[in-house]
Scaffold this active site. Structure first.
Site, PDB file in Angstrom:
ATOM      1  N   GLY A 192     -31.514  33.237 -20.927  1.00 46.26           N
ATOM      2  CA  GLY A 192     -30.167  33.036 -20.944  1.00 46.26           C
ATOM      3  C   GLY A 192     -29.920  31.604 -20.397  1.00 46.26           C
ATOM      4  N   HIS A 260     -22.263  26.474 -22.365  1.00 43.97           N
ATOM      5  CA  HIS A 260     -22.561  26.000 -21.143  1.00 43.97           C
ATOM      6  C   HIS A 260     -23.179  24.694 -21.148  1.00 43.97           C
ATOM      7  CE1 HIS A 260     -24.220  26.578 -17.154  1.00 43.97           C
ATOM      8  NE2 HIS A 260     -23.010  27.472 -16.889  1.00 43.97           N
ATOM      9  N   GLU A 312     -17.771  27.567 -18.434  1.00 44.10           N
ATOM     10  CA  GLU A 312     -18.534  26.012 -17.857  1.00 44.10           C
ATOM     11  C   GLU A 312     -19.043  25.491 -18.940  1.00 44.10           C
ATOM     12  OE1 GLU A 312     -19.676  27.673 -13.278  1.00 44.10           O
ATOM     13  OE2 GLU A 312     -21.301  28.095 -14.979  1.00 44.10           O
ATOM     14  N   GLU A 328     -18.726  20.201 -13.980  1.00 44.81           N
ATOM     15  CA  GLU A 328     -19.446  20.891 -13.047  1.00 44.81           C
ATOM     16  C   GLU A 328     -20.505  19.602 -12.235  1.00 44.81           C
ATOM     17  OE1 GLU A 328     -22.773  24.412 -11.931  1.00 44.81           O
ATOM     18  OE2 GLU A 328     -21.518  24.655 -13.601  1.00 44.81           O
ATOM     19  N   CYS A 405     -25.426  26.875  -6.406  1.00 42.44           N
ATOM     20  CA  CYS A 405     -26.296  26.027  -7.269  1.00 42.44           C
ATOM     21  C   CYS A 405     -26.227  24.632  -7.023  1.00 42.44           C
ATOM     22  CB  CYS A 405     -26.190  26.294  -8.736  1.00 42.44           C
ATOM     23  SG  CYS A 405     -24.458  26.150  -9.346  1.00 42.44           S
ATOM     24  N   CYS A 406     -24.876  24.052  -6.751  1.00 37.69           N
ATOM     25  CA  CYS A 406     -24.655  22.646  -6.640  1.00 37.69           C
ATOM     26  C   CYS A 406     -25.002  22.028  -5.476  1.00 37.69           C
ATOM     27  CB  CYS A 406     -23.118  22.228  -6.956  1.00 37.69           C
ATOM     28  SG  CYS A 406     -22.320  22.730  -8.450  1.00 37.69           S
TER      29      CYS A 406
END
Length: 624
Positions: A192, A260, A312, A328, A405-406
């Site tokens: 995914g 996304h 997102e 993001e 994650c960032c």
């Protein structure tokens, strides 16, 4: 200068690209050196403690020892470890004397090796919490996504140190995936969350193992055929639609970016890597039209992408609301990664134009000036009565995220940033970005000195060049620049080809210089009128920097939702060495909408917003 490419892209000898990344690169001073120093001294060193606190490392120990429960809210907790390891490895390549960093890397590498199953599988959620669901939740499980980040960390570690411990872990896992996925194998499907595609191509480049390239090709071409379903797992109980994870249209047939944003751009970076190694013309044509559509209709002035909090996701064409922008930080990073690959593939300057815009604005806003505070989302407007959403989607800087994650993604891009500056080909060297440093490419070495982006002068000194033939030095003229001057060693004028490159071809000697002066006069930028949310507004820009109004800089009592900028307003620039680490401030005479009175407006670089007191901010200003 050592000519060993320790960057994230190392093309094979037979790659079908116009340009090749620099064989060696070091940023030694100026704007980006300052930001990278903070990354090296603050951001990266905090990684192990943050990962320990969030439970990521406990999960690895549980998988290694067979004891303990899974900690964390997401199946993909391991990916934060992998991204940190990649960042730390690139940093170690830049500073090999850092023994403490080397020790942390070694400890985590040993832990990962111990956590790996006998068949090569490695993802702690499905080892510790739900082993019966291994490879059963392809939509949300992120197993291949985590594997991809592991592979990239392993490549970085091998290039930085020459050691194989982590690379062995990666190849073992890759072999397991290759045995599991494919037509007429146990699973004929995709993850995914794309990421493994670009990682597999780089693993192929590092090891020479052709099956990794073939596996990447399988994953790229299998996507878009409706093989994913949402399933039900923690926090996901509805189908987001096939476009959410780019499973609605094969990449070769797509005309624009959808769903996304991070998923989409990681996929396209991997597809570009695949084209670079195979020369596939159909796939290349699809990538070129998708990039053009993204830039024309779905990219903010900051370079940020992803206009919807829901999913997102990219929105519809020209759906770019400033106050509801998601943008993001990871999406900005993936945009830089994709555009740089497209620049190498095609040799066209427009791709590096977007890299520059995104780096200085939509990406850099994601990390605080202190290197210890972060933004997950990067809106272009925050109102006076802003209702804080809290959590990861807050417009206030935070020390870490539940979905983290960032931060390690920022760390790895800053750590590897020197390798996004220059490239080479059979004719010479190209400078895509401007940062003080030393760069080797195209059989030459140059030293760059500049105070960019505060000053438009870039001085390039040739240290090495072929002595027996003419050699080309090419400098990108940014698309925002309308006036520039260039001077060569003997007074001759470089050639402007009209394609975004300023080229100087001659017989060079060590010590020869080429000087480029870019006009950094501030300017007002008007949006495409089809962007309804900001029609009738202007943005203040100077050089590569987008500026914004912050409430803290304005006169007492001034509300940002009450100000306008008269048409044709003059803009003034002042350098303030004490403000926000030293920035150029742009000022203009505006008006209050409420009573028509004049007010002096002060705009600071967008990347530096939210580093002082909380308050309102806006990029787009209504124009009278």
């Amino acid at each position: 200068m050592t000519t060993n490419n320790t960057g994230p892209i190392r093309l094979t000898d037979g790659a079908h690209t116009a340009l090749r990344p620099a064989t060696a690169a070091r940023i030694t001073g100026g704007f980006w050196a300052t930001r990278r120093r903070t990354n090296a001294e603050v951001s990266i060193p905090q990684g192990p403690a943050k990962l320990e606190e969030a439970g990521n490392l406990a999960n690895l120990r549980a998988a290694a020892g067979g004891k303990g429960a899974f900690t964390g809210d997401f199946q993909f907790q391991d990916s934060d470890v992998h991204k940190w390891l990649e960042a730390a490895s690139w940093q170690l390549a830049d500073s090999p004397e850092n023994s403490q960093l080397a020790s942390h890397i070694s400890e985590l590498t040993t832990l990962l090796a111990a956590a790996q199953d006998a068949d090569g599988y490695l993802q702690t959620y499905y080892q510790v919490a739900r082993p019966e669901l291994r490879w059963q939740e392809l939509g949300w499980g992120h197993e291949l996504y985590c594997a991809g980040h592991l592979f990239q960390a392993a490549v970085a570690h091998h290039r930085a140190t020459g050691r194989r411990e982590l690379l062995d872990v990666a190849e073992w896992f890759a072999a397991h995936i290759d045995a599991t996925f494919g037509k007429e194998k146990a699973i004929d499907g995709v993850c995914g969350h794309p990421e493994i595609e670009t990682a597999l191509v780089e693993l192929y480049r590092e090891t020479g193992e052709r099956r990794w390239l073939d596996l990447a090709a399988y994953f790229v071409d299998r996507r878009g055929h409706g093989v994913l379903s949402a399933g039900v797992d923690r926090g996901h109980d509805r189908d987001m639609g096939q476009a959410y994870w780019q499973d609605h249209t094969p990449v070769r047939e797509a005309d624009t970016v959808e769903g996304h944003a991070v998923r989409q751009l990681y996929l396209l970076a991997g597809a570009t890597d695949l084209v670079a190694e195979t020369g596939d013309p159909e796939l290349r044509a699809a990538l070129e039209r998708m990039w053009d559509a993204m830039v024309a209709t779905k990219t903010y002035v900051t370079g940020g992408v992803g206009s919807r909090h829901e999913g997102e996701a990219f929105g519809d064409p020209f759906e770019l609301p400033p106050d509801r922008a998601y943008a993001e930080t990871c999406a900005a990073i993936s945009s830089v990664q994709w555009s740089w690959r497209m620049a190498l593939l095609t040799g066209e300057a427009k791709y590096s134009d977007l890299v520059e815009r995104t780096l200085f604005n939509g990406f850099l806003s994601g990390v605080g000036l202190d290197g210890d505070s972060w933004l997950y989302v990067n809106p272009l407007q925050v109102r006076e009565e802003y209702a804080d959403r809290g959590g990861d989607q807050t417009a206030r800087r935070t020390p870490w995220f539940r979905c983290a994650c960032c931060p390690p993604n920022v760390m790895r891009l800053l750590a590897s940033l020197p390798h996004y500056v220059a490239s080479g080909d059979g004719e010479g060297m190209q400078l895509h970005q401007y940062a003080t440093g030393v760069y080797a490419a195209g059989e030459g070495v140059v030293r760059v000195e500049t105070a960019y982006p505060w000053d438009g002068r870039i001085t390039v000194t040739v240290e090495e060049a072929p002595a027996d033939r003419d050699w080309s030095l090419s400098l990108r003229i940014p698309s925002w620049c309308t006036q520039f001057k260039a001077s060569a060693p003997d007074g001759s004028a470089p050639t402007e080809a009209g394609d975004g490159w300023l080229r100087m071809r001659r017989r060079w000697s060590a010590g020869d210089t080429l000087t480029l002066d870019l006009d950094l006069s501030p300017r007002l930028t008007r949006p495409d009128p089809r962007v309804d949310a900001v029609r009738g507004c202007v943005a203040v820009e100077r050089g590569p920097l987008v500026h914004c109004l912050e409430g803290v800089d304005q006169q007492p009592g001034v509300r940002l939702d009450d100000v306008t900028l008269p048409y044709g307003s003059d803009l003034a620039v002042a350098q303030d060495p004490e403000l926000l680490g030293g920035v150029a401030v742009v000022t203009a005479d505006g008006r209050r909408r409420s009573d028509g009175s004049g007010v002096r407006l002060t705009a600071v670089p967008y990347y530096a917003w939210a580093n002082r007191e909380e308050g309102a901010m806006r990029v787009w200003i209504p124009e009278e």
